[in-house]
Motif scaffolding. Structure first.
Motif, PDB file in Angstrom:
ATOM      1  N   MET A 115       0.811  -1.209   0.000  1.00 56.73           N
ATOM      2  CA  MET A 115       0.000   0.000   0.000  1.00 56.73           C
ATOM      3  C   MET A 115       0.851   1.268   0.000  1.00 56.73           C
ATOM      4  O   MET A 115       0.353   2.345  -0.321  1.00 56.73           O
ATOM      5  N   CYS A 116       2.124   1.161   0.361  1.00 59.03           N
ATOM      6  CA  CYS A 116       3.020   2.322   0.194  1.00 59.03           C
ATOM      7  C   CYS A 116       3.124   2.688  -1.286  1.00 59.03           C
ATOM      8  O   CYS A 116       3.185   3.863  -1.648  1.00 59.03           O
ATOM      9  N   PHE A 117       3.133   1.672  -2.150  1.00 59.82           N
ATOM     10  CA  PHE A 117       3.140   1.934  -3.593  1.00 59.82           C
ATOM     11  C   PHE A 117       1.831   2.601  -4.019  1.00 59.82           C
ATOM     12  O   PHE A 117       1.820   3.448  -4.910  1.00 59.82           O
ATOM     13  N   TYR A 118       0.739   2.211  -3.382  1.00 62.67           N
ATOM     14  CA  TYR A 118      -0.555   2.849  -3.648  1.00 62.67           C
ATOM     15  C   TYR A 118      -0.486   4.340  -3.308  1.00 62.67           C
ATOM     16  O   TYR A 118      -0.933   5.187  -4.094  1.00 62.67           O
ATOM     17  N   SER A 119       0.068   4.669  -2.148  1.00 67.33           N
ATOM     18  CA  SER A 119       0.159   6.066  -1.736  1.00 67.33           C
ATOM     19  C   SER A 119       1.034   6.874  -2.694  1.00 67.33           C
ATOM     20  O   SER A 119       0.679   7.997  -3.083  1.00 67.33           O
ATOM     21  N   LEU A 120       2.173   6.295  -3.074  1.00 76.33           N
ATOM     22  CA  LEU A 120       3.069   6.995  -3.989  1.00 76.33           C
ATOM     23  C   LEU A 120       2.413   7.214  -5.352  1.00 76.33           C
ATOM     24  O   LEU A 120       2.499   8.307  -5.935  1.00 76.33           O
ATOM     25  N   GLY A 121       1.755   6.178  -5.863  1.00 76.78           N
ATOM     26  CA  GLY A 121       1.082   6.302  -7.146  1.00 76.78           C
ATOM     27  C   GLY A 121      -0.044   7.319  -7.104  1.00 76.78           C
ATOM     28  O   GLY A 121      -0.199   8.135  -8.029  1.00 76.78           O
ATOM     29  N   SER A 122      -0.835   7.300  -6.043  1.00 82.82           N
ATOM     30  CA  SER A 122      -1.942   8.249  -5.907  1.00 82.82           C
ATOM     31  C   SER A 122      -1.431   9.681  -5.839  1.00 82.82           C
ATOM     32  O   SER A 122      -2.008  10.589  -6.459  1.00 82.82           O
ATOM     33  N   ALA A 123      -0.351   9.886  -5.096  1.00 82.87           N
ATOM     34  CA  ALA A 123       0.211  11.231  -4.977  1.00 82.87           C
ATOM     35  C   ALA A 123       0.759  11.725  -6.318  1.00 82.87           C
ATOM     36  O   ALA A 123       0.514  12.861  -6.729  1.00 82.87           O
ATOM     37  N   LEU A 124       1.507  10.860  -7.008  1.00 84.62           N
ATOM     38  CA  LEU A 124       2.063  11.252  -8.299  1.00 84.62           C
ATOM     39  C   LEU A 124       0.951  11.558  -9.301  1.00 84.62           C
ATOM     40  O   LEU A 124       1.023  12.558 -10.045  1.00 84.62           O
ATOM     41  N   GLY A 125      -0.076  10.716  -9.350  1.00 84.79           N
ATOM     42  CA  GLY A 125      -1.190  10.946 -10.263  1.00 84.79           C
ATOM     43  C   GLY A 125      -1.886  12.270  -9.997  1.00 84.79           C
ATOM     44  O   GLY A 125      -2.252  12.991 -10.936  1.00 84.79           O
ATOM     45  N   ALA A 126      -2.076  12.605  -8.710  1.00 80.30           N
ATOM     46  CA  ALA A 126      -2.742  13.865  -8.358  1.00 80.30           C
ATOM     47  C   ALA A 126      -1.922  15.070  -8.810  1.00 80.30           C
ATOM     48  O   ALA A 126      -2.451  16.045  -9.358  1.00 80.30           O
ATOM     49  N   ILE A 127      -0.597  15.010  -8.584  1.00 80.29           N
ATOM     50  CA  ILE A 127       0.270  16.124  -8.987  1.00 80.29           C
ATOM     51  C   ILE A 127       0.284  16.269 -10.508  1.00 80.29           C
ATOM     52  O   ILE A 127       0.152  17.377 -11.050  1.00 80.29           O
ATOM     53  N   MET A 128       0.427  15.156 -11.203  1.00 84.04           N
ATOM     54  CA  MET A 128       0.443  15.185 -12.667  1.00 84.04           C
ATOM     55  C   MET A 128      -0.874  15.719 -13.222  1.00 84.04           C
ATOM     56  O   MET A 128      -0.885  16.524 -14.175  1.00 84.04           O
ATOM     57  N   ALA A 129      -1.980  15.287 -12.651  1.00 81.90           N
ATOM     58  CA  ALA A 129      -3.293  15.626 -13.193  1.00 81.90           C
ATOM     59  C   ALA A 129      -3.546  17.129 -13.198  1.00 81.90           C
ATOM     60  O   ALA A 129      -3.946  17.700 -14.217  1.00 81.90           O
ATOM     61  N   THR A 130      -3.308  17.780 -12.055  1.00 79.63           N
ATOM     62  CA  THR A 130      -3.598  19.211 -11.964  1.00 79.63           C
ATOM     63  C   THR A 130      -2.682  20.030 -12.869  1.00 79.63           C
ATOM     64  O   THR A 130      -3.114  20.993 -13.499  1.00 79.63           O
ATOM     65  N   HIS A 131      -1.410  19.643 -12.948  1.00 81.83           N
ATOM     66  CA  HIS A 131      -0.471  20.374 -13.796  1.00 81.83           C
ATOM     67  C   HIS A 131      -0.787  20.172 -15.278  1.00 81.83           C
ATOM     68  O   HIS A 131      -0.768  21.130 -16.066  1.00 81.83           O
ATOM     69  N   LEU A 132      -1.061  18.945 -15.664  1.00 78.25           N
ATOM     70  CA  LEU A 132      -1.365  18.676 -17.069  1.00 78.25           C
ATOM     71  C   LEU A 132      -2.638  19.395 -17.509  1.00 78.25           C
ATOM     72  O   LEU A 132      -2.698  19.961 -18.610  1.00 78.25           O
ATOM     73  N   TYR A 133      -3.660  19.382 -16.661  1.00 75.02           N
ATOM     74  CA  TYR A 133      -4.903  20.037 -17.035  1.00 75.02           C
ATOM     75  C   TYR A 133      -4.704  21.547 -17.141  1.00 75.02           C
ATOM     76  O   TYR A 133      -5.249  22.192 -18.057  1.00 75.02           O
ATOM     77  N   ALA A 134      -3.950  22.121 -16.208  1.00 75.99           N
ATOM     78  CA  ALA A 134      -3.726  23.572 -16.234  1.00 75.99           C
ATOM     79  C   ALA A 134      -2.962  24.000 -17.485  1.00 75.99           C
ATOM     80  O   ALA A 134      -3.220  25.076 -18.047  1.00 75.99           O
ATOM     81  N   MET A 135      -2.037  23.157 -17.958  1.00 75.99           N
ATOM     82  CA  MET A 135      -1.212  23.548 -19.104  1.00 75.99           C
ATOM     83  C   MET A 135      -1.842  23.188 -20.441  1.00 75.99           C
ATOM     84  O   MET A 135      -1.802  23.987 -21.387  1.00 75.99           O
ATOM     85  N   TRP A 136      -2.423  21.992 -20.536  1.00 76.38           N
ATOM     86  CA  TRP A 136      -2.865  21.520 -21.857  1.00 76.38           C
ATOM     87  C   TRP A 136      -4.291  20.988 -21.907  1.00 76.38           C
ATOM     88  O   TRP A 136      -4.755  20.584 -22.966  1.00 76.38           O
ATOM     89  N   GLY A 137      -4.981  20.909 -20.779  1.00 79.03           N
ATOM     90  CA  GLY A 137      -6.371  20.516 -20.809  1.00 79.03           C
ATOM     91  C   GLY A 137      -6.620  19.026 -20.613  1.00 79.03           C
ATOM     92  O   GLY A 137      -5.700  18.241 -20.337  1.00 79.03           O
ATOM     93  N   TRP A 138      -7.887  18.617 -20.774  1.00 80.68           N
ATOM     94  CA  TRP A 138      -8.340  17.264 -20.463  1.00 80.68           C
ATOM     95  C   TRP A 138      -7.694  16.199 -21.340  1.00 80.68           C
ATOM     96  O   TRP A 138      -7.370  15.103 -20.885  1.00 80.68           O
TER      97      TRP A 138
END
Length: 400
Positions: A353-376
């Motif tokens: 589940m440590c891998f789950y936490s790391l993956g969830s955190a990375l996905g959240a950071i990537m998602a907001t930045h990608l959407y802000a720069m280039w959209g859905w």
């Protein structure tokens, strides 16, 4: 709830006849759903909390961060205790402390008090992982996959439903009532667990606490299956978090209401429930095939998800596919990890589940930045790429 091993003590070969009743599995699942849901139910409440405690909206992101930080700490520091202490006692103590933390959060008069309470909520939410290990070791090997699937489904359902439930209750009675309600439900489930389910009778490790925590890292170094499944967990939850973190942004741009946004979460519930069968398929020796199919679905689901701005029906199909795929792979991962070394169940679950936490955190950071720069569409391309990596890595691992 459980039966003794046939032939024990008379020199005959022993046969494991333990069984875990349906009501016990349901109680485990409900407790996991509420415990993990407590981590995620704050997300719809951020604006209301900011107004109530006179905190700037930009500062409220620390509420989510602190809760997730507590969850990560709990995985490292508390989950390993499940292999050393009586799991029933450990679960009851964690649930009681979680209820206390929820009550303190409801009564918080300032922002620091709230942060401290939610840090403890995050730490104690890892009780769900102790329960997964407890349920897995209490079940017979022939039903372990089904039991792990059902209990893990409770965790996923808790994550998906917490946002809908907390937003609805807050709209009716205010954000503080959300925490009071959660604390009350948790106390009811604690009494039920303490009174109805017997303590596990497995032998406990006599290692010191420090050596137990260190052994989590040793298990990762020695157990190739844990490493392989951990990487797969990291990848699938990166993809999962990419979609669920950023989904609200295009929906808000399309003027979707909170109720409409919540209904998409219910679509995810349908996929998660369907995937609870994955444990049964794993018990029948079909885990590798099921995982391969699920990983292929995870890769393909981004096609309908990308159609969000054109058709909500397409988007709903994509959500069901995503949640089914992630849940199915996760259940089979947990079953495979626990089957090999049940005596280290708590530490294995915590490490995975440590891998789950790391993956969830990375996905959240990537998602907001990608959407802000280039959209859905950029979010969907990234999700498809991560999912393809998971598919190729998983199928290659199953072929070995």
């Amino acid at each position: 709830m459980t039966g003794r091993a046939a032939g024990a003590g008379n020199g005959m070969p022993t046969e494991d006849t333990r069984t875990l009743s349906s009501w016990a599995v349901l109680l485990f699942s409900l407790t996991c759903a509420l415990a993990v849901g407590n981590v995620y139910m704050v997300q719809p409440l951020l604006e209301a909390i900011a107004k109530s405690l006179y905190v700037g909206a930009g500062t409220m992101g620390s509420v989510v961060a602190v809760t997730q930080m507590g969850y990560a700490l709990g995985l490292l520091l508390l989950v390993p205790l499940g292999d050393r202490c009586d799991r029933k006692t450990l679960v009851v103590i964690q649930l009681l402390l979680s209820a206390v933390a929820l009550i303190v959060a409801a009564l918080a008069t300032n922002f620091i008090m709230l942060l401290c309470a939610l840090l403890l909520v995050g730490v104690m939410a890892v009780v769900a992982q102790v329960i997964v290990a407890w349920a897995a070791t209490a079940a017979a090997p022939s039903q372990r996959g089904r039991v792990v699937g059902s209990v893990t489904s409770g965790i996923v359902l808790g994550i998906l439903l917490a946002r809908v439930a907390s937003g609805t209750i807050a709209d009716i009675a205010g954000w503080r009532v959300v925490y009071i309600t959660a604390a009350g439900l948790l106390l009811v489930l604690t009494v039920a667990l303490a009174g109805l389910i017997p303590a596990p009778g497995l032998p406990r490790l006599r290692a010191s606490y420090i050596s137990l925590v260190k052994s989590m890292f040793a298990l990762f170094m020695k157990d190739s299956r844990l490493r392989q499944r951990g990487v797969l967990t990291f990848l699938i939850f990166t993809a999962f978090s990419l979609m669920w973190t950023s989904m609200v942004l295009p929906l808000a741009a399309m003027s979707a209401s909170l109720t409409q946004t919540g209904l998409f979460g219910l679509a995810g519930v349908a996929g998660a429930l369907a995937a609870s069968r994955a444990g049964v398929w794993a018990d029948k020796g079909k885990g590798a095939r099921t995982s391969a199919i699920a990983l292929l679905l995870l890769t393909l689901c981004w096609l309908p998800l990308a159609g969000l701005e054109r058709s909500w029906w397409l988007f709903l199909v994509g959500i069901v596919m995503l949640d089914f795929a992630v849940q199915a792979v996760h259940v089979i991962n947990q079953s495979a990890i626990l089957a090999a070394r049940p005596e280290a169940a708590s530490r294995l679950v915590g490490a995975n589940m440590c891998f789950y936490s790391l993956g969830s955190a990375l996905g959240a950071i990537m998602a907001t930045h990608l959407y802000a720069m280039w959209g859905w569409y950029a979010v969907c391309c990234a999700g498809a790429l991560v999912s393809l990596c998971a598919c190729l890595y998983g199928i290659r691992g199953y072929q070995k």
